[in-house]
Design a protein around this motif. Structure first.
Motif, PDB file in Angstrom:
ATOM      1  N   ILE A  87      13.964 -38.142  23.657  1.00  0.00           N
ATOM      2  CA  ILE A  87      14.898 -38.784  24.587  1.00  0.00           C
ATOM      3  C   ILE A  87      15.699 -37.755  25.375  1.00  0.00           C
ATOM      4  CG2 ILE A  87      16.820 -40.391  24.783  1.00  0.00           C
ATOM      5  CD1 ILE A  87      14.131 -41.637  23.863  1.00  0.00           C
ATOM      6  N   LEU A  88      15.808 -38.007  26.679  1.00  0.00           N
ATOM      7  CA  LEU A  88      16.601 -37.130  27.534  1.00  0.00           C
ATOM      8  C   LEU A  88      18.068 -37.083  27.087  1.00  0.00           C
ATOM      9  CD1 LEU A  88      15.508 -37.784  31.237  1.00  0.00           C
ATOM     10  CD2 LEU A  88      15.548 -35.595  30.024  1.00  0.00           C
ATOM     11  N   PRO A 139      15.313 -43.166  29.089  1.00  0.00           N
ATOM     12  CA  PRO A 139      14.363 -42.241  29.724  1.00  0.00           C
ATOM     13  C   PRO A 139      13.943 -41.165  28.730  1.00  0.00           C
ATOM     14  CG  PRO A 139      16.377 -42.508  31.041  1.00  0.00           C
ATOM     15  CD  PRO A 139      16.646 -43.095  29.693  1.00  0.00           C
ATOM     16  N   THR A 140      12.713 -40.714  28.855  1.00  0.00           N
ATOM     17  CA  THR A 140      12.192 -39.712  27.924  1.00  0.00           C
ATOM     18  C   THR A 140      12.132 -38.327  28.564  1.00  0.00           C
ATOM     19  OG1 THR A 140       9.866 -39.991  28.543  1.00  0.00           O
ATOM     20  CG2 THR A 140      10.747 -41.505  26.887  1.00  0.00           C
ATOM     21  N   LYS A 141      11.994 -37.335  27.704  1.00  0.00           N
ATOM     22  CA  LYS A 141      11.816 -35.961  28.181  1.00  0.00           C
ATOM     23  C   LYS A 141      10.426 -35.757  28.769  1.00  0.00           C
ATOM     24  CE  LYS A 141      15.198 -33.809  25.112  1.00  0.00           C
ATOM     25  NZ  LYS A 141      15.453 -32.854  24.004  1.00  0.00           N
ATOM     26  N   PHE A 142       9.547 -36.717  28.545  1.00  0.00           N
ATOM     27  CA  PHE A 142       8.193 -36.673  29.090  1.00  0.00           C
ATOM     28  C   PHE A 142       8.148 -37.486  30.384  1.00  0.00           C
ATOM     29  CE2 PHE A 142       7.909 -36.433  24.452  1.00  0.00           C
ATOM     30  CZ  PHE A 142       7.177 -35.261  24.283  1.00  0.00           C
ATOM     31  N   GLY A 143       7.253 -37.102  31.298  1.00  0.00           N
ATOM     32  CA  GLY A 143       7.134 -37.828  32.559  1.00  0.00           C
ATOM     33  C   GLY A 143       5.874 -37.448  33.307  1.00  0.00           C
ATOM     34  N   GLN A 144       5.929 -37.611  34.625  1.00  0.00           N
ATOM     35  CA  GLN A 144       4.768 -37.320  35.458  1.00  0.00           C
ATOM     36  C   GLN A 144       5.192 -36.722  36.789  1.00  0.00           C
ATOM     37  OE1 GLN A 144       0.520 -39.337  36.714  1.00  0.00           O
ATOM     38  NE2 GLN A 144       2.215 -40.735  36.328  1.00  0.00           N
TER      39      GLN A 144
END
Length: 305
Positions: free
Chosen positions: A304-305, A29-34
């Motif tokens: 990355i989270l 999972p990434t630190k970016f999202g929606q």
């Protein structure tokens, strides 16, 4: 009544394509999202506004409840609208209350990454819609967009995962993956958005009927990636993975095609030929990729989270 939902973006480190056939995939999972914001509306319609990471509006449309219920298919130029209608129609089949007991909605989405990056614009949307409707996001994905579902698993988890399909059902295992050599890992955007749906269709149409041995090899490499004690072991495993997939897909690796003289390892992530690649380098590779025209280079800790 205002409701807010959020889902993480994703990067697939191992198992691309083969995950569709039951192979184990390491996904991060990434630190970016929606984000998805739902408010009450009127007129038996959904007013939908989507913002890109820079605050610009990239979608501003109205969807009538009638279109959603009837799954109205519009002309090809309205492909995004058609996709939304499909997702909401399938959502309705799983939970009809959201239309049967509503006057309408004002919906806003906000990406925290540029939507051309390929970090999961669709998967984060589907997971957010599923949270809103109180339905199974994996079922909604399967009924609407399709795919393995690893991206949904990333949307729902804040740590690395091992993911595979067992008899068509998603199996998610949270794992520890915090490499000491993370300062040598970079993500480089290739300035080319890949259509995941089209890539999956092409894979299915080509060669996926005799992959049992390849899946065993993939799972072994994935475990080696997870267990790597140093940068050398990690790089060796990913090079092996890249070579294996090159043979299966009958495609050059991204390093062979674009960066043959790079002093390091380059690993495709997800659909080959676009989006991000993982770069393993003992030295900061910014200058090399900038000279090649690739300006988006993100460190592991920033991605990355």
């Amino acid at each position: 009544m205002k409701k807010e939902f959020y889902s993480n973006g994703k990067l697939l480190i191992t198992g691309e394509y083969l995950v569709l056939n039951g192979a184990k995939a390491l996904a991060l999972p990434t630190k970016f999202g929606q984000k998805l914001i739902v408010e009450n509306g009127t007129n038996q319609e959904v007013n939908w506004i989507s913002y890109d990471a820079d605050g610009s509006i990239w979608l501003d449309i109205q969807l009538s409840f009638e279109d959603i219920l009837g799954k109205t298919i519009l002309e090809e130029s309205e492909s995004v609208k058609n996709t939304l209608i499909e997702i909401l129609h399938q959502g309705y089949l799983l939970n009809s209350d959201f239309i049967d007991n509503s006057e309408g909605y004002q919906i806003t989405t906000q990406l925290t990454f540029p939507r051309n990056w390929g970090l999961g614009t669709s998967s984060t949307l589907i997971n957010n819609v599923a949270q809103w409707l109180g339905i199974d996001a994996f079922v909604l994905l399967n009924n609407s967009f399709g795919g393995s579902g690893y991206d949904i698993a990333c949307a729902q988890n804040d740590c690395p995962i091992l993911y595979h399909l067992e008899n068509g059902k998603p199996i998610v295992e949270k794992v520890t993956f915090d490499p000491e050599f993370s300062e040598n890992l970079y993500f480089v955007y290739l300035d080319k958005k890949q259509n995941s749906k089209a890539a999956i269709a092409s894979y299915y149409n080509n060669n996926n009927s005799h992959l049992a041995d390849d899946i065993v090899t993939n799972d072994k490499i994935t475990q080696e990636v997870l267990n790597a004690k140093n940068l050398h072991e990690f790089a060796f495993a990913l090079e092996e993975h890249e070579a294996k997939m090159s043979t299966i897909l009958e495609m050059q690796t991204i390093k062979e095609s674009l960066f043959p003289y790079f002093n390091g390892v380059i690993k495709s992530l997800g659909a080959w030929g676009g989006d991000f690649v993982l770069v393993i380098s003992k030295e900061n590779p910014d200058d090399y990729f900038n000279e090649k025209g690739f300006k988006t280079i993100i460190t592991y800790k920033d991605m990355i989270l």
